[in-house]
Scaffold this motif. Structure first.
Motif, short mmCIF file in Angstrom:
data_model
loop_
_atom_site.label_atom_id
_atom_site.label_comp_id
_atom_site.label_asym_id
_atom_site.label_seq_id
_atom_site.Cartn_x
_atom_site.Cartn_y
_atom_site.Cartn_z
N LEU A 192 0.76 -0.95 0.28
CA LEU A 192 0.21 0.07 0.13
C LEU A 192 0.90 1.03 -0.15
CD1 LEU A 192 -2.92 -1.05 2.53
CD2 LEU A 192 -3.20 -1.36 0.43
N ASN A 193 1.11 1.78 -0.76
CA ASN A 193 1.42 3.45 -1.21
C ASN A 193 1.36 4.61 -1.27
OD1 ASN A 193 3.16 4.87 -3.80
ND2 ASN A 193 4.31 4.43 -1.85
N PHE A 194 1.11 5.57 0.19
CA PHE A 194 0.93 6.47 -0.22
C PHE A 194 1.83 7.39 -0.78
CE2 PHE A 194 -1.46 4.28 3.42
CZ PHE A 194 -2.66 5.00 3.39
N TRP A 195 0.92 8.26 -1.73
CA TRP A 195 1.19 9.15 -2.59
C TRP A 195 1.15 10.36 -2.82
CZ3 TRP A 195 0.32 9.41 -7.89
CH2 TRP A 195 -0.44 9.41 -8.25
N ILE A 245 7.45 5.47 -8.55
CA ILE A 245 6.24 5.15 -9.79
C ILE A 245 7.07 3.98 -10.47
CG2 ILE A 245 4.59 5.93 -11.04
CD1 ILE A 245 4.14 8.11 -9.67
N PRO A 246 7.97 4.18 -10.77
CA PRO A 246 8.63 3.31 -12.43
C PRO A 246 8.97 1.90 -11.31
CG PRO A 246 9.92 5.10 -12.91
CD PRO A 246 8.81 5.60 -11.20
N GLU A 247 9.76 1.55 -9.80
CA GLU A 247 9.87 0.71 -9.68
C GLU A 247 8.56 0.25 -9.57
OE1 GLU A 247 11.69 2.00 -5.70
OE2 GLU A 247 14.08 2.84 -7.31
N LEU A 248 7.56 0.92 -8.94
CA LEU A 248 6.45 -0.13 -8.50
C LEU A 248 5.98 -0.46 -9.69
CD1 LEU A 248 4.81 2.81 -6.06
CD2 LEU A 248 6.59 0.64 -5.66
N ILE A 249 5.76 -0.13 -11.13
CA ILE A 249 5.47 -0.72 -12.26
C ILE A 249 6.55 -1.53 -12.36
CG2 ILE A 249 4.71 -0.26 -14.86
CD1 ILE A 249 4.80 2.67 -13.51
N GLU A 250 7.22 -1.92 -11.99
CA GLU A 250 8.43 -2.86 -12.30
C GLU A 250 7.29 -3.45 -11.14
OE1 GLU A 250 12.60 -4.40 -12.55
OE2 GLU A 250 12.19 -2.31 -13.04
N LEU A 251 7.66 -3.98 -9.96
CA LEU A 251 7.16 -4.43 -9.09
C LEU A 251 6.20 -5.00 -9.54
CD1 LEU A 251 8.74 -2.89 -5.93
CD2 LEU A 251 10.01 -5.23 -6.86
N GLN A 292 -0.03 -7.86 -5.07
CA GLN A 292 -1.16 -6.43 -5.02
C GLN A 292 -0.57 -5.13 -4.53
OE1 GLN A 292 -4.30 -6.76 -6.86
NE2 GLN A 292 -4.12 -4.62 -6.86
N ILE A 293 -0.63 -4.42 -5.95
CA ILE A 293 0.16 -2.82 -5.46
C ILE A 293 -1.86 -2.20 -5.65
CG2 ILE A 293 1.37 -0.99 -6.34
CD1 ILE A 293 3.84 -2.57 -6.96
N VAL A 294 -1.67 -0.83 -4.45
CA VAL A 294 -2.40 -0.04 -4.40
C VAL A 294 -1.22 0.88 -4.25
CG1 VAL A 294 -3.94 0.25 -3.51
CG2 VAL A 294 -3.59 -1.60 -3.69
N GLY A 295 -1.98 2.52 -4.96
CA GLY A 295 -1.77 3.38 -4.81
C GLY A 295 -2.45 4.20 -4.32
N TYR A 321 -1.32 -0.48 -11.66
CA TYR A 321 -2.11 -0.79 -10.41
C TYR A 321 -3.15 0.36 -10.07
CZ TYR A 321 1.69 2.48 -8.87
OH TYR A 321 2.43 3.25 -8.60
N PRO A 322 -3.50 -0.49 -9.54
CA PRO A 322 -4.92 0.44 -8.93
C PRO A 322 -4.89 1.31 -7.79
CG PRO A 322 -5.22 -1.86 -7.90
CD PRO A 322 -4.31 -2.04 -8.98
N VAL A 323 -5.03 2.76 -8.48
CA VAL A 323 -5.06 3.72 -7.21
C VAL A 323 -6.75 4.11 -6.68
CG1 VAL A 323 -4.17 6.12 -7.88
CG2 VAL A 323 -3.77 4.60 -8.84
N VAL A 324 -6.13 4.66 -5.62
CA VAL A 324 -7.84 5.40 -4.95
C VAL A 324 -7.28 6.30 -4.21
CG1 VAL A 324 -8.80 2.96 -4.14
CG2 VAL A 324 -7.18 3.51 -3.15
N MET A 325 -8.13 7.35 -4.38
CA MET A 325 -7.75 8.49 -3.14
C MET A 325 -8.35 8.10 -2.09
SD MET A 325 -7.95 10.51 -5.45
CE MET A 325 -7.40 11.98 -4.86
N ALA A 326 -7.37 9.02 -1.60
CA ALA A 326 -7.18 8.66 0.17
C ALA A 326 -8.22 9.60 0.84
CB ALA A 326 -5.91 9.08 0.52
N GLY A 327 -9.56 9.47 2.47
CA GLY A 327 -9.76 9.90 2.85
C GLY A 327 -9.36 10.14 3.99
N ARG A 328 -10.49 11.03 4.75
CA ARG A 328 -9.61 11.61 6.61
C ARG A 328 -9.87 9.91 7.15
NH1 ARG A 328 -5.68 13.90 7.85
NH2 ARG A 328 -6.50 16.02 6.62
N VAL A 329 -10.52 9.31 6.92
CA VAL A 329 -10.54 8.29 7.63
C VAL A 329 -9.77 7.19 7.25
CG1 VAL A 329 -12.55 5.56 8.04
CG2 VAL A 329 -13.03 8.34 7.99
N MET A 330 -9.63 6.77 5.84
CA MET A 330 -8.55 5.94 5.31
C MET A 330 -7.46 6.40 6.59
SD MET A 330 -7.19 4.53 1.69
CE MET A 330 -8.60 4.17 1.54
#
Length: 302
Positions: A96-99, A110-116, A125-128, A150-159
Motif C-alpha cells: 500500500l503506497n501513500f503518494w 512509480i517506475p519501480e512500483l510498475i516494474e514490481l 497487489q500494489i495499491v496507490g 496497479y489500482p489507484v484510490v483517493m485517500a480520505g481522512r478516515v483511511m
C-alpha cells in the motif's frame, strides 16, 4: 477603473498566499520524508527501528514485525470505478503506497512500483493511495501518463486515521499473505529492498537473514503503548516501575504541539518535535524527583 485594479490586486494577493501555503504544506511532507528516513537509518544501526538497509545504504537484514496488526479494512472504488477491497487480497503480498502527484520522491519511485507489479503479477497487489487534493480526473490523467499498472484510490481522512496517520510521502505498508502489516517504509527506498522483502514474504529464496521485531509504534502508532523506549527520551536513573509509570503518562497525555497525538506517539512520529521532547523530559524529571532516598546504612537490610 481604480476600484477594479484594487480588486484585481487583492485577488492576486490572495491567490499568491494560497499557493504559498499549498507549497509549504507539500514541501513539509517531502522534507519530513527525508528527515524520517535519515532517522530510521540512524536508529536501525542501533537495532531500535526496523529497516532493510545499513547506514552505508547496503542491505544488511530483512526485518518483519513479529506481531503484525491486521491491515485496516476498506472498501472503495479506484480511479476507473472498480471496487477495491482488502477482502480480495488474501493469499497475496500487498504493498500500500501513500503518494501524491506533487511529491517528487513519489514520482521517482512509480517506475519501480510498475516494474514490481509486472514482475510478480498475481502474487503481488500494489495499491496507490493518492493524497492529492486535486480532482480524481486529474490524478487519473497523471496515472495514465506514467503508465501505472496497479489500482489507484483517493485517500480520505478516515483511511489516513485508520493507518495511524501518514507522517510523510511516500509511505508504504507491506502486508503478508495472511493480511498482517509486517513493515512500514517512510521515504524513498531502492527497488532491491522491496524486491527482497516481497520474495521473503512469498517464501522465495533471499540472500539476507530475516529478523523479527515487535511493533511498538514503528508501523502503527496505536502500538506505541508497547514501547519500552522512545526516541530522544532519557529514562536513566528510573527504576523499571518508574519507567513503566513514565511511559504510561506519555501514552495517556496529549502532546500540545497541535499534532493531536499522545506524547509517546509524537516522539515516534515526529522525533524532531521540541514540544513532545520537553513534555517527555518533564514527566521523567517529575517521576525521578519523587524517587525515595536510599535507606541510611544503620537501617539498611543486608
Amino acid at each position: 477603473m481604480r476600484k477594479s485594479l484594487i480588486t484585481a490586486l487583492a485577488a492576486f494577493g490572495l491567490l499568491a498566499l494560497l499557493l504559498l501555503s499549498w507549497a509549504g504544506v507539500h514541501a513539509r511532507h517531502v522534507v519530513a520524508a527525508n528527515r524520517v528516513h535519515a532517522l530510521r537509518q540512524e536508529l536501525a544501526s542501533r537495532a531500535a527501528l526496523p529497516d532493510s538497509a545499513s547506514d552505508a545504504g547496503a542491505p544488511a537484514v530483512i526485518r518483519f514485525a513479529s506481531n503484525p496488526s491486521p491491515v485496516p479494512p476498506f472498501l472503495t472504488n479506484d480511479l476507473d470505478g472498480n471496487i477495491i477491497s482488502t477482502a480480495q487480497w488474501h493469499g497475496k503480498v500487498v504493498l500500500l503506497n501513500f503518494w501524491a502527484t506533487w511529491c517528487p520522491p513519489c514520482r521517482e519511485e512509480i517506475p519501480e512500483l510498475i516494474e514490481l507489479s509486472g514482475r510478480y503479477k498475481d502474487r503481488l497487489q500494489i495499491v496507490g493511495i493518492s493524497e492529492d487534493d486535486s480532482p480524481p480526473d486529474q490524478v487519473r490523467e497523471f496515472a495514465a501518463s506514467m503508465g501505472i499498472n496497479y489500482p489507484v484510490v483517493m485517500a480520505g481522512r478516515v483511511m489516513e486515521d485508520e493507518y495511524g496517520g501518514v507522517p510523510a510521502l511516500p509511505t508504504s505498508f507491506l502486508v503478508n499473505q495472511d493480511g498482517g502489516v509486517v513493515l512500514k517504509h517512510v521515504g524513498l527506498y531502492p527497488i532491491e529492498v522491496y524486491d527482497r522483502e516481497i520474495r521473503a514474504l512469498l517464501g522465495m529464496p533471499v540472500n539476507l537473514p530475516i529478523q523479527k521485531f515487535e511493533d511498538t509504534g514503528q508501523i502503527f502508532l496505536k502500538n506505541a503503548a508497547r514501547a519500552t523506549a522512545l526516541p530522544g527520551v532519557d529514562f536513566k536513573g528510573l527504576t523499571q516501575d518508574q519507567t513503566r509509570a513514565a511511559l504510561k503518562r506519555m501514552n495517556s497525555d496529549g502532546c500540545t504541539c497541535g499534532c493531536k497525538l499522545t506524547i509517546a506517539q509524537c516522539r515516534i512520529s515526529e522525533p524532531d518535535c521540541d514540544t513532545s521532547t520537553k513534555l517527555a523530559a518533564d514527566i521523567v524529571h517529575s517521576i525521578r524527583a519523587r524517587r525515595p532516598a536510599s535507606l541510611p546504612a544503620s537501617t539498611a537490610t543486608p
